[in-house]
Design an enzyme around this catalytic site. Sequence first.
Site, PDB file in Angstrom:
ATOM      1  N   THR A 160      42.161 -38.107  23.901  1.00 28.88           N
ATOM      2  CA  THR A 160      41.548 -39.248  23.216  1.00 28.88           C
ATOM      3  C   THR A 160      42.251 -39.583  21.908  1.00 28.88           C
ATOM      4  O   THR A 160      42.830 -38.686  21.263  1.00 28.88           O
ATOM      5  CB  THR A 160      40.063 -38.918  22.949  1.00 28.88           C
ATOM      6  OG1 THR A 160      39.519 -39.890  22.057  1.00 28.88           O
ATOM      7  CG2 THR A 160      39.882 -37.547  22.295  1.00 28.88           C
ATOM      8  N   ASP A 161      42.134 -40.850  21.495  1.00 28.06           N
ATOM      9  CA  ASP A 161      42.661 -41.252  20.183  1.00 28.06           C
ATOM     10  C   ASP A 161      41.943 -40.537  19.048  1.00 28.06           C
ATOM     11  O   ASP A 161      42.444 -40.476  17.914  1.00 28.06           O
ATOM     12  CB  ASP A 161      42.563 -42.780  20.005  1.00 28.06           C
ATOM     13  CG  ASP A 161      41.161 -43.358  20.175  1.00 28.06           C
ATOM     14  OD1 ASP A 161      40.201 -42.593  20.355  1.00 28.06           O
ATOM     15  OD2 ASP A 161      41.031 -44.603  20.130  1.00 28.06           O
ATOM     16  N   GLU A 162      40.745 -39.997  19.309  1.00 26.57           N
ATOM     17  CA  GLU A 162      39.960 -39.382  18.229  1.00 26.57           C
ATOM     18  C   GLU A 162      40.606 -38.119  17.665  1.00 26.57           C
ATOM     19  O   GLU A 162      40.218 -37.637  16.605  1.00 26.57           O
ATOM     20  CB  GLU A 162      38.536 -39.089  18.714  1.00 26.57           C
ATOM     21  CG  GLU A 162      37.802 -40.361  19.072  1.00 26.57           C
ATOM     22  CD  GLU A 162      36.298 -40.200  19.147  1.00 26.57           C
ATOM     23  OE1 GLU A 162      35.754 -39.227  18.607  1.00 26.57           O
ATOM     24  OE2 GLU A 162      35.663 -41.077  19.757  1.00 26.57           O
ATOM     25  N   TYR A 174      33.143 -33.055  18.677  1.00 27.22           N
ATOM     26  CA  TYR A 174      33.771 -33.525  19.932  1.00 27.22           C
ATOM     27  C   TYR A 174      35.281 -33.600  19.779  1.00 27.22           C
ATOM     28  O   TYR A 174      36.042 -33.007  20.558  1.00 27.22           O
ATOM     29  CB  TYR A 174      33.206 -34.905  20.332  1.00 27.22           C
ATOM     30  CG  TYR A 174      34.088 -35.645  21.318  1.00 27.22           C
ATOM     31  CD1 TYR A 174      34.221 -35.202  22.633  1.00 27.22           C
ATOM     32  CD2 TYR A 174      34.827 -36.774  20.924  1.00 27.22           C
ATOM     33  CE1 TYR A 174      35.059 -35.864  23.537  1.00 27.22           C
ATOM     34  CE2 TYR A 174      35.659 -37.435  21.820  1.00 27.22           C
ATOM     35  CZ  TYR A 174      35.773 -36.972  23.115  1.00 27.22           C
ATOM     36  OH  TYR A 174      36.600 -37.619  24.007  1.00 27.22           O
ATOM     37  N   LYS A 208      38.504 -31.511  21.526  1.00 23.76           N
ATOM     38  CA  LYS A 208      39.566 -32.182  22.305  1.00 23.76           C
ATOM     39  C   LYS A 208      40.936 -31.860  21.687  1.00 23.76           C
ATOM     40  O   LYS A 208      41.919 -31.684  22.402  1.00 23.76           O
ATOM     41  CB  LYS A 208      39.345 -33.699  22.324  1.00 23.76           C
ATOM     42  CG  LYS A 208      38.132 -34.168  23.111  1.00 23.76           C
ATOM     43  CD  LYS A 208      38.213 -33.855  24.593  1.00 23.76           C
ATOM     44  CE  LYS A 208      39.238 -34.678  25.330  1.00 23.76           C
ATOM     45  NZ  LYS A 208      39.212 -34.400  26.800  1.00 23.76           N
ATOM     46  N   LYS A 253      26.798 -44.733  25.730  1.00 26.23           N
ATOM     47  CA  LYS A 253      27.950 -45.246  24.993  1.00 26.23           C
ATOM     48  C   LYS A 253      27.717 -46.703  24.610  1.00 26.23           C
ATOM     49  O   LYS A 253      26.957 -47.411  25.273  1.00 26.23           O
ATOM     50  CB  LYS A 253      29.221 -45.114  25.844  1.00 26.23           C
ATOM     51  CG  LYS A 253      29.489 -43.703  26.392  1.00 26.23           C
ATOM     52  CD  LYS A 253      30.052 -42.754  25.350  1.00 26.23           C
ATOM     53  CE  LYS A 253      30.018 -41.291  25.745  1.00 26.23           C
ATOM     54  NZ  LYS A 253      30.753 -40.914  26.926  1.00 26.23           N
TER      55      LYS A 253
END
Length: 331
Positions: free
Chosen positions: A119-121, A143, A147, A182
Amino acid sequence: MKLLVCGGAGFIGSSFVRLRVNEHGDDVTVLDKLTYAGRRENLHDVIDQIRFVHGAIEDPVAVAGAAEGCEAIVNFAAETHVDRSISDPEGFIVTNMQGTHVLLEAARRQGMRYVQVSTDEVYGSIEEGSFTEQSPLQPSSPYSATKTGADLLVSSYFHTFGLEAVICRGSNNYGPYQYPEKLIPLMILNALAGDRLPVYGDGRNVRNWLHVEDFGHGIGHALAHGLPGEAYNCGGPDECENIEVVRRILGLSGRDESLIEYVTDRLGHDRRYSLASAKLQQLGWKARMGFAEGLERTVAWYRDNDWWWDPIRSGVYREYYERQYGRALKR
Ligand code: NAD
Ligand code: DAU
């Protein structure tokens, strides 16, 4: 190709399975724990064309059985909701980190290629410009920290053991079959029901929207052409403030803005995500779906498929919603 798709009963995983079966004729095994977010219904139209194994990625026996004969693992399996990671992070550590480790061990033993869906996160928040694959990893939430931990484990298996591993980092996905906790499906279903739309903080956080089928194609490119040990960003073509997303959904649902309700902000809320995807584009990938068209189609899909979401909205999701937002759902 013989593929093991972990987390293939979730939102993005099921879209990827559909793509691989229908467009590539792959021989697919899905391994999925069927948490609240994983549902056989998400695979209803391809279930007869795949092998489905009910099991957890942190269970080495289940993984060994499911992986038998496979040439590659694509790992979507994860706990994915940031708000749940804030209220109860433990399951995120078990699935996202320990589970990834079990899969990497299986891939190493069997000499399988490995794709980690990320993910971009992992890069944290960015006020201006876009993250490249060289940007530092600065996750903010439990989260995104798990990741990031998983991504680092994947890289370590390439550097230490020479595992043919690739990471593909997507921006915010939307489309059919997304669990309604979401932003986009939650707002669509509340708008259709005439319920209030809870916007966190000032509503001006920005997300980089990517249609789920475009992400599936991007992951396919990383699987087929990605260089082992490399990470590839897969960002959507459009960025949008949350409040603008909500306004568009209200418009597409025939509702007015009186349904908008500003609520307490998420703890540690990342302001903006933005990905530069030139590296994946050099492998031949390009996003096909713009946000305006994709959102219109997505609203139409939820309007036409209450068979899919009605059991969710009338089941345990109601309790989650009441805990999270402090009030009951209308429908
Ligand atoms: P999702 O929550 O809809 O689906 C997750 C799936 O994983 C479910 O089918 C669930 O049952 C399964 N699962 C959970 N724990 C498991 C375990 N221990 N063992 C086996 N299966 C397990 O998630 P999603 O939105 O489809 O995300 C899929 C992947 O893509 C995740 O790795 C996520 O981090 C990543 N990602 C998501 C987005 C997004 O916007 N949704 C963007 C970029 C990357
Ligand atoms: O960026 C990729 C990530 O996108 C994925 O890795 C995650 O798995 C996925 O959940 C998603 O994370 P976000 O936190 O960005 O998505 P979410 O849909 O939870 O929230 C999107 C934005 O909308 C965020 O700024 C918070 C806001 N929001 C969300 C909800 C659920 C609201 O304002 N109100 C809400 O009720």
